[in-house]
Design a protein around this motif. Structure first.
Motif, PDB file in Angstrom:
ATOM      1  N   UNK A 148       0.692  -1.505  -0.293  1.00  0.00           N
ATOM      2  CA  UNK A 148      -0.151  -0.539  -0.343  1.00  0.00           C
ATOM      3  C   UNK A 148       0.722   0.718  -0.454  1.00  0.00           C
ATOM      4  N   UNK A 149       1.411   1.974  -1.292  1.00  0.00           N
ATOM      5  CA  UNK A 149       1.161   3.092  -1.716  1.00  0.00           C
ATOM      6  C   UNK A 149       0.574   4.273  -0.639  1.00  0.00           C
ATOM      7  N   UNK A 150       1.515   5.477   0.366  1.00  0.00           N
ATOM      8  CA  UNK A 150       1.031   6.100   0.958  1.00  0.00           C
ATOM      9  C   UNK A 150       2.470   7.801   0.371  1.00  0.00           C
ATOM     10  N   UNK A 151       1.447   8.661  -0.127  1.00  0.00           N
ATOM     11  CA  UNK A 151       2.067  10.215  -0.526  1.00  0.00           C
ATOM     12  C   UNK A 151       2.146  10.633   1.708  1.00  0.00           C
ATOM     13  N   UNK A 152       3.113  12.083   0.927  1.00  0.00           N
ATOM     14  CA  UNK A 152       3.027  12.842   1.761  1.00  0.00           C
ATOM     15  C   UNK A 152       2.166  13.350   3.137  1.00  0.00           C
ATOM     16  N   UNK A 153       0.834  13.374   1.899  1.00  0.00           N
ATOM     17  CA  UNK A 153      -0.665  14.343   2.767  1.00  0.00           C
ATOM     18  C   UNK A 153      -1.206  12.747   2.730  1.00  0.00           C
ATOM     19  N   UNK A 154      -0.708  11.577   3.224  1.00  0.00           N
ATOM     20  CA  UNK A 154      -1.186  10.376   4.097  1.00  0.00           C
ATOM     21  C   UNK A 154      -2.193  10.321   3.215  1.00  0.00           C
ATOM     22  N   UNK A 155      -1.961  10.475   2.127  1.00  0.00           N
ATOM     23  CA  UNK A 155      -3.355   9.609   0.605  1.00  0.00           C
ATOM     24  C   UNK A 155      -2.877   8.624   0.574  1.00  0.00           C
ATOM     25  N   UNK A 156      -3.800   7.308   0.428  1.00  0.00           N
ATOM     26  CA  UNK A 156      -3.577   5.819  -0.093  1.00  0.00           C
ATOM     27  C   UNK A 156      -3.419   6.401  -1.773  1.00  0.00           C
ATOM     28  N   UNK A 157      -1.748   6.064  -2.365  1.00  0.00           N
ATOM     29  CA  UNK A 157      -1.956   6.231  -3.898  1.00  0.00           C
ATOM     30  C   UNK A 157      -1.983   5.673  -4.644  1.00  0.00           C
ATOM     31  N   UNK A 158      -1.441   3.457  -4.075  1.00  0.00           N
ATOM     32  CA  UNK A 158      -1.612   3.183  -5.261  1.00  0.00           C
ATOM     33  C   UNK A 158      -1.877   1.418  -4.396  1.00  0.00           C
ATOM     34  N   UNK A 159      -2.251   0.710  -4.795  1.00  0.00           N
ATOM     35  CA  UNK A 159      -1.866  -0.298  -4.650  1.00  0.00           C
ATOM     36  C   UNK A 159      -1.224  -1.588  -5.094  1.00  0.00           C
ATOM     37  N   UNK A 160       0.000  -2.339  -4.606  1.00  0.00           N
ATOM     38  CA  UNK A 160       1.208  -2.750  -6.270  1.00  0.00           C
ATOM     39  C   UNK A 160       1.250  -4.266  -5.149  1.00  0.00           C
TER      40      UNK A 160
END
Length: 213
Positions: free
Chosen positions: A30-42
């Motif tokens: 589960x990839x998360x950005x600096x704003x605490x948003x889930x951006x991708x599932x790999x």
């Protein structure tokens, strides 16, 4: 559609709670950005030797017992099309409500050590913030394919904030049935493809996050 890949998406051919016919070890990041948003599932799925050998035989057009790049591209394209109506076997919920996911652009296939490996990445259709309870996993609604996380470390969240608690949930099938027996109708046992109850038995990553941190 080649029979081996079609088997991943057999609709209603296997009765609920029957033994699956295809097995795969799953990995999920589960990839998360600096704003605490889930951006991708790999996703990475490694299939069992028997299913993998069947795929090899069906897609090996030049009969050299090797899947070259063109043949692997075809495997990935067929799987991509086959899994589309099942949301690529993904479980993504926020606060108990299903999260819409954008379909992956493509599915990559590889073949190594006599095993078929597929990789793909999907993303939420709308911003998905780390707040409250979020759940991630994979499941086959027909019970034909068993895709599972063999170890807890196969579910990864990079740079998870300290305000989040990570839990790997492995439901006990008997307990899941007992807790939901009122809603488990005869139709469920006769045609599992027309409901989502099979996700009750799926291993999932549960994140519980406060809104800060």
């Amino acid at each position: 559609m080649p029979a081996a890949v079609a088997a991943l998406c057999v609709s209603g051919a296997a009765p609920a709670l029957a033994h699956p016919h295809v097995f795969a070890e799953a990995n999920l990041e589960v990839a998360i950005d600096a704003d605490r948003n889930v951006v991708a599932l790999r996703h990475v799925w490694r299939f069992d030797d028997l299913f993998s050998s069947t795929v090899l035989l069906e897609f090996d057009k030049n009969a050299d017992l090797v899947l070259d790049n063109a043949e692997l591209e075809e495997v990935g394209a067929v799987i991509h099309e086959s899994l589309a109506e099942f949301n690529y076997f993904q479980i993504v919920t926020a606060g108990g409500k299903e999260v819409d996911m954008v379909a992956p652009d493509r599915i990559m296939a590889n073949y190594e050590d006599n095993q078929l490996i597929i990789l793909f990445e999907s993303r939420p259709a709308e911003p998905l913030h780390l707040d409250g309870q979020l759940d991630f996993g994979v499941y086959d609604p027909t019970f034909y394919t068993a895709i599972d996380f063999y170890e807890d470390k196969n579910l990864v969240v990079a740079d998870l904030p300290e305000s989040c608690i990570r839990t790997v949930v492995r439901p006990n099938p008997d307990e899941a049935i007992a807790m939901n027996q009122q809603s488990l109708t005869e139709a469920f046992f006769n045609d599992p493809s027309n409901n989502d109850y099979s996700k009750l038995f799926a291993t999932r990553l549960e994140l519980n996050c406060s809104g800060e941190g």
